[in-house]
Write a protein that holds these residues in place. Structure first.
Motif, mmCIF file in Angstrom:
data_model
loop_
_atom_site.group_PDB
_atom_site.id
_atom_site.type_symbol
_atom_site.label_atom_id
_atom_site.label_comp_id
_atom_site.label_asym_id
_atom_site.label_seq_id
_atom_site.Cartn_x
_atom_site.Cartn_y
_atom_site.Cartn_z
ATOM 1 N N CYS A 1 0.782 -1.079 -0.024
ATOM 2 C CA CYS A 1 0.068 -0.015 0.037
ATOM 3 C C CYS A 1 0.764 1.072 -0.081
ATOM 4 O O CYS A 1 1.726 1.352 0.939
ATOM 5 C CB CYS A 1 -0.916 0.049 1.216
ATOM 6 S SG CYS A 1 -1.997 1.415 1.195
ATOM 7 N N HIS B 1 0.045 3.453 3.392
ATOM 8 C CA HIS B 1 0.488 3.071 4.735
ATOM 9 C C HIS B 1 1.735 2.369 4.716
ATOM 10 O O HIS B 1 2.134 1.727 3.648
ATOM 11 C CB HIS B 1 -0.600 2.618 5.831
ATOM 12 C CG HIS B 1 -0.523 1.299 5.461
ATOM 13 N ND1 HIS B 1 -1.504 0.358 4.717
ATOM 14 C CD2 HIS B 1 -0.143 0.131 6.424
ATOM 15 C CE1 HIS B 1 -1.460 -0.890 4.727
ATOM 16 N NE2 HIS B 1 -0.861 -1.099 5.709
ATOM 17 N N CYS C 1 -7.392 -1.137 0.057
ATOM 18 C CA CYS C 1 -6.342 -1.657 1.165
ATOM 19 C C CYS C 1 -7.020 -2.213 2.400
ATOM 20 O O CYS C 1 -7.535 -1.412 3.073
ATOM 21 C CB CYS C 1 -5.489 -0.419 1.650
ATOM 22 S SG CYS C 1 -4.168 -1.084 2.847
ATOM 23 N N CYS D 1 -4.982 -0.065 5.598
ATOM 24 C CA CYS D 1 -5.666 0.976 6.421
ATOM 25 C C CYS D 1 -7.195 1.380 5.743
ATOM 26 O O CYS D 1 -7.474 2.503 6.246
ATOM 27 C CB CYS D 1 -4.349 2.093 5.898
ATOM 28 S SG CYS D 1 -4.519 2.523 4.181
HETATM 29 ZN ZN LIG Z 1 -2.932 0.942 3.297
#
Ligand SMILES: [Zn+2]
Length: 541
Positions: A39, A42, A60, A63
């Motif tokens: 991702c 994050h 995702c 997050c």
């Molecule tokens: Zn993420």
């Protein structure tokens, strides 16, 4: 209100693959249905960022970030909406429109447009069942349309008089003109469609945005469509897509036919996933829209030369959209029929047979190459290689492209250079198989000129061709040109055979041997005379 129209952002979403957009920043790997990567929003070491090509969304699981190509570009580059759009437009090769938010007036205008086209369709349908539309109704019934089908597709009849300009008198002139239904002439407004069988053209949301009118008196062109308007863009509209969308999802493929009536008949008789381009030529936009719905597409074209050409064109357009899990196929309706006729004469089973006998894109490209180039000669092979390479280069998935290259390399080795494999097994040299065009031509000759065939039966039997196969090409041959064709083929094969023998002797290192030298001399003599004969034959009128 819910925005029903294909505005620019919709177009971007249609044109760009989310996997392509995200791959520029995040390496993605395909696992199952989706693509996965680490991702960008994050910090993580194991991928929990998933991208769905079909849905056009990312999500995702670490997050919770999610969105589409536009929100991805905004968030990952920290830019505003307008900048993101501009960047994506660049990537898609599209010109940025003057961006302005839609105001109430614009929305009202669109609603009014849709109301006019919808009311017009209702009026046309009413006319179809009145006396004035009798011949149109007769025609459409003869084409196998039931009342239910007429109702579902909202087919109608535009009479000879100015019915639209005469009926919609309470609508503002410029509004009426903007729908393409009427035009401004010397004597005021007049109707664009007159004495036409009317097929409404729906947008992807099922709203009527334009019409296609079929002439009923045999006049050409057979079909006229509404010219492009603010809500109708022919190059981006696929006929029948609104009806087929659910079925495409369910059938996990779409079928593309050439004509509107074909599309309707297919949809109503066992192939609800069928659509057609508007007019004749398929565009990149059509393919982009279809691929967004599903990357498995079966093209179903006429078996004649025009259909073959259309198929090659479609193949060239779809290659950049091809993924390693796409199943793109080509089916051909032979015997001068179209899907509509096939369904009528042979029913669903006959059509199913045609669809089932479709050829995958890898084989299709290979066959096309072999049909269009004389791969039995070095020059022809060189041209064929260049053509194949230019096609393969269009595939964006690098791994997939490499696999296809390998596949073709192996075919080239096995089919184009087959004599080479037999190096150590003696001079029993096998000639390459007859290519598809030659095969089809011979099947045609055998069926049409039995007398010519009697004379060359022995030679023909060496070609390993199934002469009971159906005739798929109709050529303009007479018995003389048929004979000329067979004799020239015989000579070409003979020359090929001699060349192969020659190569064999040289490759085996026999050329130092006296008897081999003698043999080579003899072969050269025969080659010379065969070539002269072939030239003479070609000069013959
Ligand atoms: Zn993420």
């Amino acid at each position: 209100m819910n925005r029903p129209f294909n505005n620019f952002t919709d177009e971007l979403r249609q044109r760009l693959s989310i996997v392509d957009v995200i791959s520029r920043r995040v390496p993605l790997v395909k696992k199952g249905q989706n693509f996965w990567g680490c991702c960008p929003f994050h910090n993580e070491k194991t991928p929990s960022f998933s991208v769905s090509e079909d849905k056009g969304f990312y999500h995702c699981f670490g997050c919770g970030e999610h969105g589409d190509i536009i929100s991805f570009t905004m968030k990952s580059e920290n830019v505003d909406f307008k900048t993101a759009i501009r960047e994506l437009a660049d990537m898609a090769g599209l010109k940025m429109p003057d961006y302005k938010p839609r105001d109430a007036a614009e929305i009202a205008r669109e609603e009014s447009y849709i109301k006019i086209t919808d009311d017009a369709a209702t009026l046309f349908q009413k006319k179809l069942f009145e006396d004035t539309g009798k011949h149109a109704l007769e025609y459409i019934k003869k084409r196998g349309f039931t009342d239910d089908m007429i109702k579902k597709y909202r087919i109608g009849y535009a009479p000879k008089n100015n019915i639209i300009s005469g009926t919609f008198t309470n609508v503002k002139q410029d509004m009426l003109i903007s729908t393409g239904l009427v035009r401004h002439g010397d004597y005021g407004l007049y109707d664009f469609f007159r004495d036409k069988l009317m097929f409404p053209i729906f947008n992807a949301h099922g709203q009527i945005v334009a019409f296609s009118g079929r002439s009923l008196d045999g006049s050409e062109p057979k079909y006229i469509n509404t010219t492009d308007t603010e809500l109708f863009h022919k190059r981006q509209t696929i006929f029948g897509f609104n009806f087929a969308r659910e079925s495409i999802h369910r059938a996990n493929r779409s079928i593309v036919v050439e004509g509107q009536i074909d599309a309707i008949q297919m949809q109503c008789h066992g192939f609800p996933e069928t659509v057609a381009p508007l007019g004749t030529a398929l565009t990149e936009d059509h393919i982009a829209i279809l691929c967004k719905a599903n990357r498995n597409i079966t093209f179903c074209f006429d078996g004649d030369a025009a259909g073959q050409k259309a198929a090659v064109r479609a193949c060239g357009i779809i290659l950049p959209f091809l993924r390693d899990n796409s199943d793109v196929r080509f089916a051909f309706v032979t015997g001068g029929k179209d899907p509509d006729e096939v369904l009528k004469t042979g029913g669903v089973d006959a059509m199913k047979k045609i669809i089932d006998s479709s050829v995958g894109i890898i084989d299709f490209m290979w066959n096309t190459t072999n049909n269009n180039y004389l791969v039995s000669t070095p020059g022809g092979r060189s041209q064929a290689e260049k053509y194949l390479k230019s096609q393969i280069e269009k595939i964006v998935d690098v791994d997939f492209r490499r696999e296809i290259e390998n596949e073709y390399d192996s075919r080239k080795f096995n089919q184009w250079h087959k004599w080479n494999k037999n190096k150590n097994t003696g001079p029993d040299i096998e000639l390459p198989r007859v290519d598809e065009i030659t095969k089809n031509t011979l099947v045609y000759i055998v069926n049409r000129f039995p007398s010519v065939v009697e004379q060359y039966g022995e030679f023909l039997s060496t070609l390993n061709i199934d002469f009971d196969a159906p005739v798929v090409v109709e050529l303009n041959f007479d018995s003389k040109s048929a004979e000329k064709y067979i004799v020239s083929l015989k000579l070409q094969r003979y020359i090929e055979q001699l060349n192969n023998e020659k190569k064999y002797i040289i490759q085996m290192g026999f050329s130092g041997d006296a008897s081999a030298a003698e043999q080579l001399k003899e072969i050269d003599k025969q080659l010379q005379s065969a070539k002269e004969n072939l030239e003479k034959l070609m000069d013959m009128e």
